[in-house]
Motif scaffolding. Structure first.
Motif, PDB file in Angstrom:
ATOM      1  N   SER A  20      -7.582 -16.364 -13.736  1.00 38.71           N
ATOM      2  CA  SER A  20      -7.392 -15.081 -13.063  1.00 38.71           C
ATOM      3  C   SER A  20      -6.536 -15.304 -11.812  1.00 38.71           C
ATOM      4  CB  SER A  20      -8.742 -14.474 -12.676  1.00 38.71           C
ATOM      5  OG  SER A  20      -9.409 -15.298 -11.729  1.00 38.71           O
ATOM      6  N   LEU A  21      -5.696 -14.331 -11.501  1.00 37.77           N
ATOM      7  CA  LEU A  21      -4.911 -14.318 -10.269  1.00 37.77           C
ATOM      8  C   LEU A  21      -5.398 -13.137  -9.434  1.00 37.77           C
ATOM      9  CD1 LEU A  21      -1.277 -14.786 -11.726  1.00 37.77           C
ATOM     10  CD2 LEU A  21      -2.980 -16.556 -11.212  1.00 37.77           C
ATOM     11  N   VAL A  22      -5.612 -13.357  -8.145  1.00 36.73           N
ATOM     12  CA  VAL A  22      -6.129 -12.289  -7.280  1.00 36.73           C
ATOM     13  C   VAL A  22      -5.353 -12.288  -5.971  1.00 36.73           C
ATOM     14  CG1 VAL A  22      -8.182 -11.271  -6.194  1.00 36.73           C
ATOM     15  CG2 VAL A  22      -8.433 -12.643  -8.274  1.00 36.73           C
ATOM     16  N   CYS A  23      -4.846 -11.120  -5.576  1.00 39.61           N
ATOM     17  CA  CYS A  23      -4.090 -10.982  -4.324  1.00 39.61           C
ATOM     18  C   CYS A  23      -4.584  -9.786  -3.526  1.00 39.61           C
ATOM     19  CB  CYS A  23      -2.602 -10.759  -4.603  1.00 39.61           C
ATOM     20  SG  CYS A  23      -1.739 -12.175  -5.267  1.00 39.61           S
ATOM     21  N   ASP A  24      -4.526  -9.913  -2.205  1.00 41.93           N
ATOM     22  CA  ASP A  24      -4.777  -8.791  -1.296  1.00 41.93           C
ATOM     23  C   ASP A  24      -3.432  -8.303  -0.755  1.00 41.93           C
ATOM     24  OD1 ASP A  24      -7.542  -8.933  -1.550  1.00 41.93           O
ATOM     25  OD2 ASP A  24      -7.741 -10.335   0.116  1.00 41.93           O
TER      26      ASP A  24
END
Length: 359
Positions: free
Chosen positions: A348-352
């Motif tokens: 999974s890739l997660v960005c804010d």
């Protein structure tokens, strides 16, 4: 609440329902279902997973540059190819992954645990073949509004005891965003309709009234299809040009592109007039290099370690405040992915994200 939750989770464990009933293409009415506390659902998942090793720990990397800070809450986006259950068990031949690790009853809880751990505001998923019996009912009760667009000729349908077609799914928290516009896109290549799809939605932040477009896609797989992927990417970019009114509306594109950064489709996105940048490049020392891998698996054909998954964003309008670090080779282990620790062959890739300046 605990027993009701357990019941809700148990009802989603039977993966054969949709294959027996063709109404899997019709969303159930979930208005009457009561909300679920995410902490309690997480506990339920962990109870199911009690015999498995603990979840891998990953940390967020702060990427904020010095300068004015946005006063608004950041937008957390998760991109993830979760691995279609029918493909994992029936077609993908993960030779180092025990069949026991692919059991849907437990793998589903690992997927939910990952989502609950990072609590994204927007969730972009590929290879979803348990939308109507699992992800839509549970995520709806967690406050998400969902859309699913299946592949026209999903390879899942070739697998015995399948749960219907796989496709892309897009979820957003409806207490944070209002849906302005939604488009299901069947991608074309060389003027032909293909088996690959995308969803693009224009959302409005309830806090700031700012609009942006979020898109999810999954391009054609396999070596030898590079020109085909390139054509699909061009078609998607053209659609997004129209939807964003020529980049007036900020854009985030999540996807499994099935393409390394050396491929033409990657270059199309990097050089597009939509002015896009790839968020995970910012984790590199020079800010210009993609991660060494976003998927790592061993099949009968050999070991595959590739960078195929991306989160693109409008660099003129949006900033990446932080990004979730990848699993290390040591964490992944010699048998690679998927495993008892991790439910998919893709990370999974997660960005804010935050908007660059107030309008």
């Amino acid at each position: 609440m605990g027993s009701r939750l357990c019941s809700a989770l148990t009802k989603t464990l039977d993966g054969s329902a949709a294959s027996q009933h063709p109404e899997y293409l019709v969303a159930p009415d979930l208005e009457h279902l009561e909300p679920i506390d995410p902490k309690e659902l997480l506990e339920e998942c962990r109870a199911v997973l009690h015999t498995r090793p603990p979840r891998f720990q990953r940390g967020f990397v702060d990427l904020r540059a010095d300068g004015p800070r946005s006063s608004h809450t950041p937008i957390r986006v998760m991109q993830w190819n979760i691995l279609a259950q029918a493909l994992g068990e029936g077609k993908d031949n993960f030779v180092q992954c025990p069949l026991e690790a692919l059991k849907w009853e437990e793998r589903k809880c690992l997927i939910l645990e990952e989502i609950l751990a990072y609590q994204p505001d927007i969730l972009c998923l590929q290879e979803v073949d348990h939308y109507f019996d699992t992800f839509h009912p549970l995520l709806s009760r967690l406050g998400y509004q969902g859309t699913f667009f299946p592949k026209p000729w999903s390879p899942c349908l070739d697998v015995e005891h399948n749960n219907g077609p796989d496709g892309c799914a897009l979820f957003f928290l409806h207490n944070r965003f209002k849906l302005v516009n939604s488009a299901n896109i069947r991608l074309t290549a060389m003027a032909l309709k293909t088996n690959q799809v995308a969803i693009a939605q224009t959302l409005e932040c309830k806090e700031s009234s700012r609009q942006f477009c979020i898109a999810v896609t999954h391009l054609k797989a396999r070596t030898g299809w590079e020109r085909f992927r390139s054509a699909q990417g061009c078609d998607l970019l053209q659609n997004l040009q129209n939807i964003t009114q020529g980049a007036k509306i900020p854009l985030i594109v999540c996807g499994d592109f099935n393409a390394e950064p050396t491929e033409e489709v990657y270059r199309h996105f990097a050089s597009s007039s939509l002015n896009l940048n790839s968020a995970y490049k910012l984790l590199s020392a020079d800010g210009q290099s993609e991660p060494p891998y976003t998927t790592w698996k061993i099949r009968t054909s050999g070991e595959c370690r590739n960078t195929l998954d991306y989160i693109w964003y409008s660099k003129h309008a949006l900033s990446v405040r932080s990004a979730l670090g990848l699993l290390t080779e040591e964490q992944i282990g010699p048998n690679r992915l998927p495993s008892f620790n991790y439910p998919s062959d893709h990370l999974s890739l997660v960005c804010d994200f935050s908007f660059n300046e107030e309008p």
